[in-house]
Design a protein around this motif. Structure first.
Motif, PDB file in Angstrom:
ATOM      1  N   PRO A  79       0.806  -1.211   0.000  1.00 30.57           N
ATOM      2  CA  PRO A  79       0.000   0.000   0.000  1.00 30.57           C
ATOM      3  C   PRO A  79       0.849   1.277   0.000  1.00 30.57           C
ATOM      4  N   ALA A  80       2.013   1.223   0.591  1.00 35.35           N
ATOM      5  CA  ALA A  80       2.867   2.419   0.640  1.00 35.35           C
ATOM      6  C   ALA A  80       3.808   2.402  -0.562  1.00 35.35           C
ATOM      7  N   LYS A  81       3.314   2.942  -1.693  1.00 35.87           N
ATOM      8  CA  LYS A  81       4.118   2.871  -2.908  1.00 35.87           C
ATOM      9  C   LYS A  81       5.456   3.622  -2.765  1.00 35.87           C
ATOM     10  N   TRP A  82       5.455   4.686  -1.982  1.00 33.12           N
ATOM     11  CA  TRP A  82       6.696   5.451  -1.828  1.00 33.12           C
ATOM     12  C   TRP A  82       7.801   4.595  -1.208  1.00 33.12           C
ATOM     13  N   VAL A  84       8.421   1.804  -2.047  1.00 35.34           N
ATOM     14  CA  VAL A  84       9.017   1.079  -3.161  1.00 35.34           C
ATOM     15  C   VAL A  84       9.828   2.026  -4.043  1.00 35.34           C
ATOM     16  N   TYR A  85       9.142   3.064  -4.586  1.00 30.81           N
ATOM     17  CA  TYR A  85       9.832   3.885  -5.596  1.00 30.81           C
ATOM     18  C   TYR A  85      10.865   4.820  -4.984  1.00 30.81           C
ATOM     19  N   ARG A  89      14.121   1.849  -3.977  1.00 30.42           N
ATOM     20  CA  ARG A  89      14.905   2.280  -5.134  1.00 30.42           C
ATOM     21  C   ARG A  89      16.285   2.799  -4.698  1.00 30.42           C
ATOM     22  N   GLU A 111       5.324  -5.007  -6.138  1.00 29.66           N
ATOM     23  CA  GLU A 111       5.883  -3.808  -6.773  1.00 29.66           C
ATOM     24  C   GLU A 111       7.404  -3.798  -6.729  1.00 29.66           C
ATOM     25  N   ARG A 114       8.879  -4.962  -9.982  1.00 27.39           N
ATOM     26  CA  ARG A 114       8.902  -3.987 -11.076  1.00 27.39           C
ATOM     27  C   ARG A 114       9.939  -2.897 -10.814  1.00 27.39           C
ATOM     28  N   GLU A 115      10.124  -2.553  -9.545  1.00 28.87           N
ATOM     29  CA  GLU A 115      11.081  -1.490  -9.240  1.00 28.87           C
ATOM     30  C   GLU A 115      12.490  -1.931  -9.638  1.00 28.87           C
ATOM     31  N   LYS A 118      12.594  -1.509 -13.305  1.00 29.81           N
ATOM     32  CA  LYS A 118      12.705  -0.087 -13.644  1.00 29.81           C
ATOM     33  C   LYS A 118      14.132   0.405 -13.417  1.00 29.81           C
TER      34      LYS A 118
ATOM     35  N   GLU B 542       0.675   8.391  -6.211  1.00 22.68           N
ATOM     36  CA  GLU B 542       1.531   7.240  -5.962  1.00 22.68           C
ATOM     37  C   GLU B 542       1.663   6.365  -7.207  1.00 22.68           C
ATOM     38  N   VAL B 543       0.520   6.121  -7.851  1.00 26.90           N
ATOM     39  CA  VAL B 543       0.503   5.237  -9.021  1.00 26.90           C
ATOM     40  C   VAL B 543       1.393   5.818 -10.123  1.00 26.90           C
ATOM     41  N   ARG B 545       3.944   7.935  -9.822  1.00 29.00           N
ATOM     42  CA  ARG B 545       5.348   7.884  -9.453  1.00 29.00           C
ATOM     43  C   ARG B 545       5.905   6.484  -9.657  1.00 29.00           C
ATOM     44  N   PHE B 546       5.067   5.489  -9.312  1.00 31.75           N
ATOM     45  CA  PHE B 546       5.556   4.117  -9.384  1.00 31.75           C
ATOM     46  C   PHE B 546       5.616   3.606 -10.823  1.00 31.75           C
ATOM     47  N   GLU B 548       5.303   5.384 -13.658  1.00 31.05           N
ATOM     48  CA  GLU B 548       5.961   6.312 -14.582  1.00 31.05           C
ATOM     49  C   GLU B 548       5.281   6.310 -15.948  1.00 31.05           C
TER      50      GLU B 548
END
Lengths: 456, 754
Positions: A79-82, A84-85, A89, A111, A114-115, A118, B542-543, B545-546, B548
């Protein structure tokens, strides 16, 4: 030397589970071989520090913990995408791995896969599959919620097990998961059976690799009771749960005639910690009913396993689900103990019936009872003990992995980063809105491939 | 229990006493007598007591069950031996049947002007009271009260003369005459002055008991003079009845100024139905421009007050009349939607009208559509009522504009006898959400109605159209949020409305992210649901940023419906093509969009192209649409999805179709703009696609299905969240009706040609 990032859904410091242990053993073995390995495990607690999901643990504080207290267990979505990215990252960029090997995605988030992609198209991504979680929402067991064994998942069937999720939800779940696991270069399956299930689910066979979990070197042969004693002693090791088949084993013992019971002993080792009160009460009552031959010995430490296993002749694996590659089978073989198991899934694959153990009709207590009666025969026991082939060592398993890493890195090294989308229409007149140059990615792949090549 | 009582007016003449007031008895005791208290001891006035109806009092005490039917008015007229002491106070004792008495005091007036003012409009009662007085005193007071002397003309008639209750000027040249006749045989009363006037007969509940029988005719008439009367002019009203014409001298001097005030006083003692008969006639004959603004306001206020006091049903079992409303639903100022049931005997009833105060009436009975009401039918059957039909229910949309703030309207049942009966309709405030306005209309009918087309054409259709046409436009510009660097020079703009669920964005992103063509397209999500906007925006941060993948999020600040949301998104399109796409359409593999565009370029006369859509189980969801008449829906054209739910057979060459689904439809942006996008006359999301496809065909282009390109469509995963499936089905029926009305001829022609 290769830089390898190993990612697990737990850390041995935080608790013991088969998957985490296998991942950590591999990590230690790789380190022993001189590779630079970063182990990242997930912690169930919220991050202790603001602004980062990370903390450290392990010897010399060399392992990383990824704190992920909330999780979407239907989609395995972070749920906390940040986290991840941004955080994950930055870890990738700092450690700059040549290979990333996931031992799980649960609690972490698909995720992350995918990171990594990426981050670089040249870093091979591996994923070890421990059960059927991506296929089956029922704890990845492929057992229906009404208890029946399940052969194949599908949106409508899965909705039947979980009416609160529509068939469309299950369709989206599969689509979502596949959109991430599709980025993986190689899936490591500890059993052929599991490999086939994932192939049936749609993963490319080219990417599926069967590599058994490695075992530590076999302990030196110590004094043990003679065969005519051992063949009458049966042991159970593991979680005392319905799925692991403890009630089935107790039922089988109850089904034995009094005189048959008098000739055998059953030792049960393991923890009841995660079981319901109702299950604990039932277990206590059923054990008491067969107290003449069954002894509950309580939980054990991994270090005590060799001694406990030496006491028994047979290891019983009465699981009522498919299993993958139960660690206890490899441990039994490592100690020269034949195994009695059901005729389905991973155990049936690992234990050759009449060669290194005995099969009973899975989920059938009477058949298990019959096998146990047959087993109390020193001649049979000795023959099957001699039929055991020593399991794959950790070293051998690790070398198989390294060879796989190298093959994948070589094929990945040829890839260029994907082009940024080109203008699709006729170009606009000059000055009418020139697009910004595409951001540069850190070119890592070639150097990593070179390092791998040097190692081999 | 103590009765409630009041003296409205007490007047001492030269040697007479007049008292007007009312008394409401309690606990079963009734008024038996009255005594005048004074220094010389009580004087019994029981023989001079007169009771009459007071509907105003009755309505005030309406919480008591029996009160309405009883006469609460108290009138006393007595000739005294000697004048009362003029100390300005009157003391009375009302004697009740249970032996108790109730004392009351009031001011006693000797002012003859006030007497005249008060009794104006009470002529009928006065005549009855004057009978108790000496002739001399009666004549004198008649003169004071401005009443004609019956001896002079009426006595010679040989039948009971019609009585004038009120005569007053409403404008300088418009004279209002209200009166009644005690002779039931008088069928018509004419009034002549210097110009012709008209008179309307009606029944007045306040005169019914005990003064007149039900059959007694009351009348109201307005007489228009050619010019205003001179100040000293003596006016004479000529009454005619039974072929006799006789003069009524009118004491009108000085009364021209406050005609509406006199009318207002007169109305105070009338029941609301009577009040409205008079007010409607007054309004008919005195247009607004002829009366002062103050009088117009007063008229409006009187009218609304009268409506407010009306009963909410017509229930006259004695005449076989029942009229009940179950739903009174204002439709955005455009009219009122009515559902109810009625028992109306055609031999008795001439018409039924809808009316709003100060507006003309609208006949509704002729047009309303009946339906069965088994529940009512059975209940009335048990009562033994005569039931000419089992279709007692009715549905009616009255397309009469209704001013804001109008709180009530009423229905008028006009009987052939001249009797008219009224019932109030309370108008609730119209909901702000147009969907809330639509829902009761769409929930009110059974699509299996035998005359469905007429019901839709005349009532449901116009009502829903009206409700939808007044929906609020958003305040201010749409909000556009840009996520990521926009693709340069995109070929396609994907326009994807969101309603209820926004998690589809993340699912779609998992399928867009690895498709370079889609990543380079202009993706526009349109939030059509205020409830989810903030969360959606947050998730998009969020979507984006992830993943892109650049896209825009557009928010119209309201729930505008599928068509309006799509149109909004398309208005911002930067691509040369527009792809209408539902949020629950999921690509199966990369490459699908470039292939759609390539196919569009390659096909002859391309209008719109669409891929095949399949369900999550692999069966067909959309492989072109065909028009089919639906017998169960009165032969309306529906959009049929051939082979829906069947196994997905092998792909084939492009196939031409009349219509394609809008769930995933590609066309040139120039064509989209030329056609002005989707029609917003359909509600929530239905038939816009075939409407668009038909417009494309009418423009000479062709629509193509591309079965070789497949996407998943989890159909109606977002729409089902609206719930309440019955009204949703009827909404589809409405959209279908709308579509057929627009395209019946074109579809028939094209289906025929194939």
């Amino acid at each position: 030397m290769t830089r390898i990032l190993i990612i697990s859904h737990g850390h041995p410091d935080l608790g013991v589970g088969g998957g985490e242990i296998a991942a950590y053993r591999q990590c230690q073995e790789l380190r022993a071989l001189g590779h630079e390995v970063l182990f990242m495990g997930r912690a169930p607690t919220p991050s202790r520090r603001g602004g980062t999901v990370f903390s450290v643990c392990g010897a010399d504080a060399g392992d990383v913990l990824f704190h992920s207290p909330d999780f979407d267990h239907f989609l395995f979505r972070q749920p906390a995408k940040w986290a991840v990215y941004k955080d994950f990252r930055s870890l990738l960029e700092r450690f700059a791995p040549d290979v990333v090997h996931f031992h799980h995605y649960v609690h972490l988030g698909l995720e992350l896969i995918r990171e990594v992609r990426k981050y670089s198209v040249r870093v091979p991504i591996l994923l070890t599959l421990h059960e059927y979680l991506a296929i089956c929402h029922n704890h990845g067991q492929m057992v229906k919620t009404d208890g029946r064994l399940c052969d194949r998942a599908g949106p409508v069937d899965c909705h039947g097990c979980f009416p609160q999720h529509s068939p469309e939800d299950f369709f989206l779940r599969e689509m979502f998961i596949k959109s991430y696991v599709g980025l993986v270069d190689a899936f490591v399956c500890p059993s052929r059976f599991l490999l086939e299930r994932y192939a049936q689910w749609g993963l490319s066979r080219d990417k599926l690799h069967c590599i058994e979990n490695g075992q530590p070197d076999a302990p030196a042969e110590a004094a043990a009771p003679p065969a005519d004693i051992l063949c009458r002693r049966f042991g159970f090791f593991g979680q005392l749960s319905e799925l692991k088949g403890v009630p089935l084993l107790l039922q089988a013992v109850r089904d034995l005639a009094e005189d048959a019971r008098a000739r055998i002993e059953v030792d049960i080792h393991g923890t009841l910690t995660h079981q319901s009160e109702a299950f604990k009460e039932r277990f206590a009552a059923e054990t008491a009913a067969v107290a003449d031959c069954v002894r509950y010995q309580g939980p054990y430490r991994p270090a005590d396993l060799p001694a406990l296993m030496r006491r028994v002749g047979w290891v019983v694996v009465p699981s009522v689900w498919w299993e993958n590659s139960p660690l206890v089978i490899q441990e039994a073989f490592n100690h020269g103990r034949p195994v009695i198991c059901g005729n389905i899934g991973g155990p049936a694959e690992k234990v050759a019936d009449g060669v290194s153990g005995l099969h009973f009709i899975a989920r059938n207590a009477r058949d298990l009872a019959a096998r146990m009666q047959t087993a109390a025969d020193p001649g049979l026991w000795t023959r099957l003990r001699d039929g055991i082939r020593s399991p794959l060592s950790i070293r051998a398993a690790t070398e198989t992995h390294l060879a796989l890493y190298q093959r994948l890195a070589e094929s990945r090294a040829k890839l260029e980063p994907p082009p940024q989308p080109e203008p699709q229409s006729r170009p606009v007149p000059a000055g009418a809105g020139a697009s910004a140059p595409a951001p540069l990615r850190k070119p890592l792949g070639r150097a990593a491939a070179a390092r791998l090549a040097l190692h081999s | 229990m103590t009765p409630s009582s009041c003296i409205d007016f007490a007047f001492a003449g030269q040697d007479s006493l007049f008292v007007f007031g009312w008394l409401v008895e309690r606990g079963g005791a009734v008024l038996q007598g009255v005594q005048l208290r004074g220094e010389a001891g009580p004087i019994d006035l029981a023989g001079h007591l007169y009771r009459f109806p007071r509907p105003d009092v009755a309505s005030l005490w309406a919480q008591d069950d029996e009160t309405v039917a009883r006469d609460y008015g108290v009138g006393i007229a007595v000739q005294l031996e000697q004048p009362l002491r003029a100390d300005g106070r009157l003391a009375l004792s009302f004697v009740l049947s249970d032996g108790t008495s109730s004392e009351i005091e009031a001011a006693l007036s000797t002012d003859e002007d006030r007497f005249a003012e008060f009794v104006a409009g009470q002529a009928d009662r006065l005549e009855r009271l004057f009978a108790a007085l000496d002739e001399t005193e009666a004549r004198r007071l008649r003169n004071v009260a401005g009443l004609p002397d019956p001896d002079q003309a009426d006595a010679a008639l040989g039948f009971p003369a019609p009585q004038i209750d009120l005569v007053c000027f409403l404008t300088a040249t418009t004279l209002l005459v209200i009166g009644h006749s005690l002779d039931p045989e008088i069928e018509a009363i004419g009034v002549r002055m210097r110009a012709n006037g008209t008179l309307l007969r009606f029944r007045r509940a306040d005169l019914r008991q005990p003064m007149a029988s039900e059959g007694a005719g009351c009348f109201v008439g307005l007489v228009t003079l050619e010019s205003p009367p001179a100040a000293d002019e003596e006016l004479v009203l000529y009454l005619s009845a039974k072929t006799t014409l006789w003069p009524k001298p009118l004491g009108l001097a000085g009364s021209t100024a406050n005609g509406f005030a006199a009318l207002e006083r007169h109305l105070q003692v009338s029941d609301p139905n009577t009040q409205l008969v008079i007010l409607e006639e007054v309004a008919r004959a005195t247009p607004h421009w002829q009366i002062t603004a103050a009088d117009a306001l007063r008229l409006g206020a009187l009218w609304r007050a009268a409506v407010h006091r009306l009963p909410t049903t017509v229930d006259r079992a004695d005449l076989g009349l029942r009229l009940i409303t179950d739903l009174v639903h204002p439709v955005g100022g455009q009219g009122v939607f009515l559902v109810g049931w009625a028992l109306l005997d055609r031999d008795v009833v001439r018409s039924v009208s809808f009316r709003v105060p100060e507006s003309p009436e609208v006949e509704i009975w002729r047009d309303w559509i009946s339906h069965q009401r088994p529940d009512v039918w059975q209940a009335l059957k048990r009562e033994g009522a005569h039931l000419p039909s089992d279709e007692l229910g009715f549905t009616c949309f009255v397309g009469q504009p209704i001013a804001r703030g109008q709180k009530s309207a009423y229905l008028v049942v006009h009987c052939r006898s001249g009797l008219s009966l009224r019932m109030k309709l309370d108008l609730p405030a119209a909901p702000h959400d147009p969907v809330e306005t639509l829902r009761p209309i769409l929930s009110s009918f059974n699509p299996a109605h035998r005359d469905l087309r007429a019901l839709l054409d005349r009532h449901i259709g116009p009502a829903v159209q009206a409700a939808w046409s007044v929906r609020k436009r958003p305040a201010g510009e749409p909000v556009v949020a840009e996520f990521g660097a926009p693709a340069a020079n995109p070929e396609v703009s994907l326009v994807i409305p969101l309603y209820g669920r926004f998690d589809f964005i993340e699912f779609q992103m998992t399928q867009f992210v690895d498709d370079p063509f889609v990543r380079g397209s202009d993706i526009i999500y349109v939030v059509d649901d205020p409830a989810i906007y903030d969360q959606t925006r947050q998730a998009c941060l969020e979507v984006s940023r992830f993943f892109e993948v650049p896209f825009r999020l557009v928010y119209a600040r309201r729930n505008a419906g599928f068509a309006a949301a799509t149109n909004l998104g398309a208005s911002l399109a930067r691509g040369r093509y527009i792809l209408m796409m539902n949020s629950d359409v999921m690509p199966k593999r990369p490459g699908w969009l470039d292939e759609l565009v390539a196919a569009h370029r390659a096909l002859p006369d391309p209008g719109a192209v669409a891929p095949k859509l399949i369900y999550e189980d692999g069966s067909v969801q959309h492989a072109g649409m065909q028009f089919m008449r639906m017998p169960a829906w009165g032969g309306l054209w529906v959009n049929d999805h051939p082979h829906k739910g069947q196994p997905n057979l092998a792909a084939a060459e492009p196939v031409e179709f009349l219509a394609l689904t809008g769930a995933c439809l590609l066309l040139r942006t120039t064509l989209w703009r030329e056609l002005d996008g989707l029609s917003e006359d359909y509600i929530i999301g239905d038939f816009e696609d075939s409407d668009l496809c038909l417009r494309i065909l009418e423009g000479g282009r062709r629509n193509w299905l591309l079965p070789a390109i497949e996407l998943y469509h989890l159909e109606r995963q977002s729409q089902d969240r609206i719930g309440d499936t019955e009204w949703r089905r009827n909404l589809s029926l409405y959209n279908c009706w709308m579509h057929t009305r627009r395209w019946d001829e074109a579809i028939a022609r094209r289906v025929e040609a194939r």
